[in-house]
Scaffold this motif. Structure first.
Motif, mmCIF file in Angstrom:
data_model
loop_
_atom_site.group_PDB
_atom_site.id
_atom_site.type_symbol
_atom_site.label_atom_id
_atom_site.label_comp_id
_atom_site.label_asym_id
_atom_site.label_seq_id
_atom_site.Cartn_x
_atom_site.Cartn_y
_atom_site.Cartn_z
ATOM 1 N N GLU A 182 0.827 -1.205 0.000
ATOM 2 C CA GLU A 182 0.000 0.000 0.000
ATOM 3 C C GLU A 182 0.864 1.259 0.000
ATOM 4 O O GLU A 182 0.532 2.248 -0.665
ATOM 5 C CB GLU A 182 -0.924 -0.015 1.217
ATOM 6 C CG GLU A 182 -1.980 -1.110 1.163
ATOM 7 C CD GLU A 182 -2.650 -1.369 2.502
ATOM 8 O OE1 GLU A 182 -3.657 -2.103 2.521
ATOM 9 O OE2 GLU A 182 -2.156 -0.872 3.537
ATOM 10 N N THR A 183 1.973 1.204 0.697
ATOM 11 C CA THR A 183 2.894 2.336 0.728
ATOM 12 C C THR A 183 3.457 2.613 -0.654
ATOM 13 O O THR A 183 3.630 3.768 -1.063
ATOM 14 C CB THR A 183 4.038 2.069 1.728
ATOM 15 O OG1 THR A 183 3.488 1.879 3.035
ATOM 16 C CG2 THR A 183 5.023 3.228 1.756
ATOM 17 N N HIS A 184 3.730 1.538 -1.391
ATOM 18 C CA HIS A 184 4.246 1.685 -2.749
ATOM 19 C C HIS A 184 3.214 2.387 -3.641
ATOM 20 O O HIS A 184 3.550 3.290 -4.418
ATOM 21 C CB HIS A 184 4.586 0.312 -3.330
ATOM 22 C CG HIS A 184 5.202 0.373 -4.694
ATOM 23 N ND1 HIS A 184 6.486 0.817 -4.913
ATOM 24 C CD2 HIS A 184 4.689 0.068 -5.917
ATOM 25 C CE1 HIS A 184 6.746 0.782 -6.211
ATOM 26 N NE2 HIS A 184 5.669 0.326 -6.841
ATOM 27 N N VAL A 185 1.948 1.999 -3.514
ATOM 28 C CA VAL A 185 0.886 2.638 -4.306
ATOM 29 C C VAL A 185 0.721 4.096 -3.885
ATOM 30 O O VAL A 185 0.498 4.970 -4.732
ATOM 31 C CB VAL A 185 -0.455 1.880 -4.156
ATOM 32 C CG1 VAL A 185 -1.544 2.554 -4.996
ATOM 33 C CG2 VAL A 185 -0.307 0.423 -4.575
ATOM 34 N N LEU A 186 0.840 4.357 -2.600
ATOM 35 C CA LEU A 186 0.737 5.730 -2.099
ATOM 36 C C LEU A 186 1.747 6.637 -2.806
ATOM 37 O O LEU A 186 1.413 7.751 -3.217
ATOM 38 C CB LEU A 186 0.965 5.762 -0.590
ATOM 39 C CG LEU A 186 1.062 7.151 0.057
ATOM 40 C CD1 LEU A 186 -0.240 7.933 -0.146
ATOM 41 C CD2 LEU A 186 1.394 7.029 1.544
ATOM 42 N N LYS A 187 2.966 6.184 -2.959
ATOM 43 C CA LYS A 187 3.995 6.978 -3.649
ATOM 44 C C LYS A 187 3.584 7.257 -5.091
ATOM 45 O O LYS A 187 3.784 8.367 -5.601
ATOM 46 C CB LYS A 187 5.340 6.252 -3.610
ATOM 47 C CG LYS A 187 5.942 6.124 -2.226
ATOM 48 C CD LYS A 187 7.216 5.283 -2.266
ATOM 49 C CE LYS A 187 7.799 5.091 -0.865
ATOM 50 N NZ LYS A 187 9.006 4.219 -0.895
ATOM 51 N N GLU A 188 3.004 6.236 -5.758
ATOM 52 C CA GLU A 188 2.595 6.396 -7.157
ATOM 53 C C GLU A 188 1.512 7.464 -7.286
ATOM 54 O O GLU A 188 1.616 8.391 -8.102
ATOM 55 C CB GLU A 188 2.068 5.062 -7.704
ATOM 56 C CG GLU A 188 3.118 3.963 -7.796
ATOM 57 C CD GLU A 188 2.507 2.612 -8.128
ATOM 58 O OE1 GLU A 188 1.296 2.568 -8.440
ATOM 59 O OE2 GLU A 188 3.212 1.596 -8.085
ATOM 60 N N VAL A 189 0.452 7.342 -6.491
ATOM 61 C CA VAL A 189 -0.674 8.271 -6.646
ATOM 62 C C VAL A 189 -0.333 9.659 -6.108
ATOM 63 O O VAL A 189 -0.866 10.665 -6.600
ATOM 64 C CB VAL A 189 -1.959 7.716 -5.981
ATOM 65 C CG1 VAL A 189 -2.370 6.392 -6.606
ATOM 66 C CG2 VAL A 189 -1.812 7.583 -4.483
ATOM 67 N N ALA A 190 0.558 9.717 -5.123
ATOM 68 C CA ALA A 190 0.954 11.023 -4.590
ATOM 69 C C ALA A 190 1.690 11.833 -5.656
ATOM 70 O O ALA A 190 1.452 13.043 -5.818
ATOM 71 C CB ALA A 190 1.826 10.845 -3.347
ATOM 72 N N MET A 191 2.588 11.190 -6.393
ATOM 73 C CA MET A 191 3.309 11.902 -7.463
ATOM 74 C C MET A 191 2.377 12.211 -8.627
ATOM 75 O O MET A 191 2.500 13.250 -9.282
ATOM 76 C CB MET A 191 4.525 11.095 -7.914
ATOM 77 C CG MET A 191 5.642 11.086 -6.876
ATOM 78 S SD MET A 191 7.246 10.574 -7.526
ATOM 79 C CE MET A 191 6.934 8.847 -7.830
ATOM 80 N N TRP A 192 1.436 11.318 -8.897
ATOM 81 C CA TRP A 192 0.412 11.567 -9.923
ATOM 82 C C TRP A 192 -0.380 12.824 -9.546
ATOM 83 O O TRP A 192 -0.556 13.727 -10.367
ATOM 84 C CB TRP A 192 -0.479 10.332 -10.017
ATOM 85 C CG TRP A 192 -1.635 10.390 -10.971
ATOM 86 C CD1 TRP A 192 -2.010 11.435 -11.774
ATOM 87 C CD2 TRP A 192 -2.582 9.337 -11.212
ATOM 88 N NE1 TRP A 192 -3.128 11.099 -12.494
ATOM 89 C CE2 TRP A 192 -3.502 9.826 -12.182
ATOM 90 C CE3 TRP A 192 -2.757 8.054 -10.703
ATOM 91 C CZ2 TRP A 192 -4.571 9.048 -12.647
ATOM 92 C CZ3 TRP A 192 -3.814 7.284 -11.172
ATOM 93 C CH2 TRP A 192 -4.701 7.774 -12.126
#
Length: 536
Positions: free
Chosen positions: A487-497
């Motif tokens: 989930e942390t990995h996805v958080l980084k993706e959507v945060a930069m998006w």
């Protein structure tokens, strides 16, 4: 008794994709004649085996199917009783009781080592980029590490460490597994050793003839369907996925995985399958389709790599995948050689139908390799026209104009063939099939802006960009839930998006928060969130 000749098999092969009374009678007569002749111990046996598989996948009637099945049983018994069946002649043929030699990933080899129907060992080390010494000096206990500095080759080192030949593969898998649990590290070291493995079947089940779905609903062919309304087919509603029992699901997944190993193939969705995502759809004309996603630690950023296997009358006939993101999907298809010459276009369109309806896809895109880029076979076969006939068009307008002109020529002149240089020119562009009114947002539309943000706003410091974007995202959304690794990995993706595209709307930020939780765990739920996001 006369031995089966290549000429006899060729005559049978010439009839298998023709469906008229004369061809059916030819099939019956040829199969009767072949059954009375001695099976050969040469490559003709492989050719005969391949033709029989095609007949079983595309049978014209019950009697011809029964005769083909009888001949496959005959080949199975013949190879079981043939004491020298593991010669190089039949290696990787997929016939029963014959050997397989190949290179697979770390995870795939682990799976094969635990397979109930075959035994796997090291065949040789070939074209490695580094030596076993380089790996074992990291993993071995301190007292044994000195052995890795003596300049021994891989085989000699294993002998010095007193690892018996039959235990060598298990030993290496265990040692390399110590390196790191992160995907990519164990892969790198295992692949770098150039380990070629040999797989020996324990029984008849590990073979292409027996690797099929149990009790399929057999469809008998009166024709090979080539012309049909493919748009109507795409929109024809599919039934809900079959409610498989635990045993049925396990069997179907085994058939999917076996199909790749038996043909010396490997794809990420098969090797790293998240079995919770496995769905199975029964369609028309003896076709069934399985789709499946990947384990959280192997998933791609933002999009979902969804694998598929298409079954024809129970046999795995087609494999590939779609890279799903909102209303669009990149798409790749591979038809096993045995089943080419059948209903290739219809099978592809059934796959597109499944992806369109399960994921609500409007826009499919294929890369030039599929129709000829660095793929001479694709140029020679005119694969471009295969896709063109079923709705795909060049993305570049200049090439589209040329293609439309060429297609008019093929329609107007029966024997006209597009020049090779023109087919090669077509590979300068992707091909697309757009069922909607616009081109949907792609991952690259987002990633290009993220890359630019990192370069301009953070001077190329990706670590800093990730950290600051997560802080900004957390402040904007009030996200304070503890997250696991995935989930942390996805958080980084959507945060930069969110930061790169300046997304501040509350509804869209709320969808991002849901994506963080759902993407690692629910392939289908994540796609629904994406559709909702782009529709807002």
């Amino acid at each position: 008794m006369t031995e089966i000749s290549g000429h006899m098999v060729k005559a049978l092969k010439a009839t298998v994709n023709r469906f008229d009374s004369a061809s059916h009678e030819q099939k019956r007569q040829l199969l009767a004649r072949l059954s009375e002749n001695k099976l050969p111990l040469n490559k003709t046996l492989i050719s005969y085996f391949e033709v029989l598989l095609f007949i079983c996948a595309f049978p014209p009637d019950k009697k011809i199917l029964a005769k083909a099945e009888q001949q496959l049983l005959r080949i199975t018994s013949f190879l079981k009783n043939f004491k020298k069946n593991n010669t190089a002649l039949f290696t990787n043929s997929g016939m029963p009781f014959t050997a397989y030699v190949s290179r697979f990933s770390y995870d795939c080899v682990q799976w094969l080592m635990n397979h109930p129907d075959c035994k796997t060992s090291i065949n040789q080390f070939e074209d490695g980029i580094f030596e076993l010494n380089d790996v074992l000096k990291i993993t071995l206990p301190a007292l044994e590490k000195s052995e890795t500095t003596a300049g021994l080759d891989n085989v000699a080192l294993l002998e010095t460490l007193s690892v018996k030949k039959e235990n060598q593969l298990y030993f290496l898998i265990k040692e390399i597994g110590k390196l790191d649990k992160r995907p990519g590290v164990t892969d790198h070291f295992f692949d770098g050793l150039g380990i070629q493995i040999e797989t020996i079947p324990k029984n008849k089940l590990f073979s292409r003839v027996n690797n099929r779905l149990p009790n399929p609903k057999v469809f008998f062919h009166r024709e090979i369907l080539r012309k049909f309304d493919y748009v109507h087919l795409f929109n024809k509603k599919i039934a809900a996925p079959v409610n498989l029992s635990a045993t049925q699901k396990e069997k179907n997944i085994l058939v999917v995985k076996n199909a790749m190993a038996l043909k010396d193939r490997e794809t990420d969705p098969v090797t790293y399958m998240d079995e919770n995502t496995f769905r199975f759809y029964e369609l028309d004309r003896g076709i069934a389709v399985a789709i499946y996603g990947m384990l959280p630690q192997r998933q791609m950023p933002l999009e979902s790599y969804v694998g598929y296997t298409l079954f024809k009358n129970g046999f795995p006939a087609v494999y590939g995948g779609g890279w799903v993101f909102g209303r669009r999907s990149d798409f790749g298809i591979n038809i096993f050689e045995t089943f080419r010459g059948g209903e290739s276009g219809y099978m592809m369109c059934q796959l597109l139908r499944v992806f369109r309806q399960v994921f609500q896809i409007d826009y499919f895109e294929i890369e030039p390799y599929q129709f000829g880029l660095d793929n001479p076979e694709g140029i020679e076969s005119g694969a471009f026209w295969f896709y063109y006939r079923y709705g795909f068009r060049p993305l570049e307008k200049k090439l589209l104009k040329i293609a439309n002109g060429e297609f008019a020529k093929t329609a107007g002149y029966k024997h006209y063939r597009t020049p090779e240089k023109t087919l090669i020119k077509f590979t300068q562009s992707n091909m697309v099939f757009n069922l909607g009114k616009k081109i949907p947002v792609g991952v690259y539309d987002i990633s290009n802006k993220v890359i630019r943000m990192i370069r301009v706003q953070y001077h190329g410091d990706r670590g800093k960009a990730e950290a600051e974007c997560v802080i900004k995202f957390t402040e904007k959304t009030g996200l304070n839930t503890s997250l696991n690794e995935h989930e942390t990995h996805v958080l980084k993706e959507v945060a930069m998006w969110a930061e790169a595209l300046k997304i501040n709307e509350r509804k869209k930020l709320d969808l991002f928060i849901q994506m963080v939780k759902i993407k690692p765990a629910d392939l289908y739920g994540y796609q629904q969130l994406l559709l909702q996001f782009f529709n807002e």
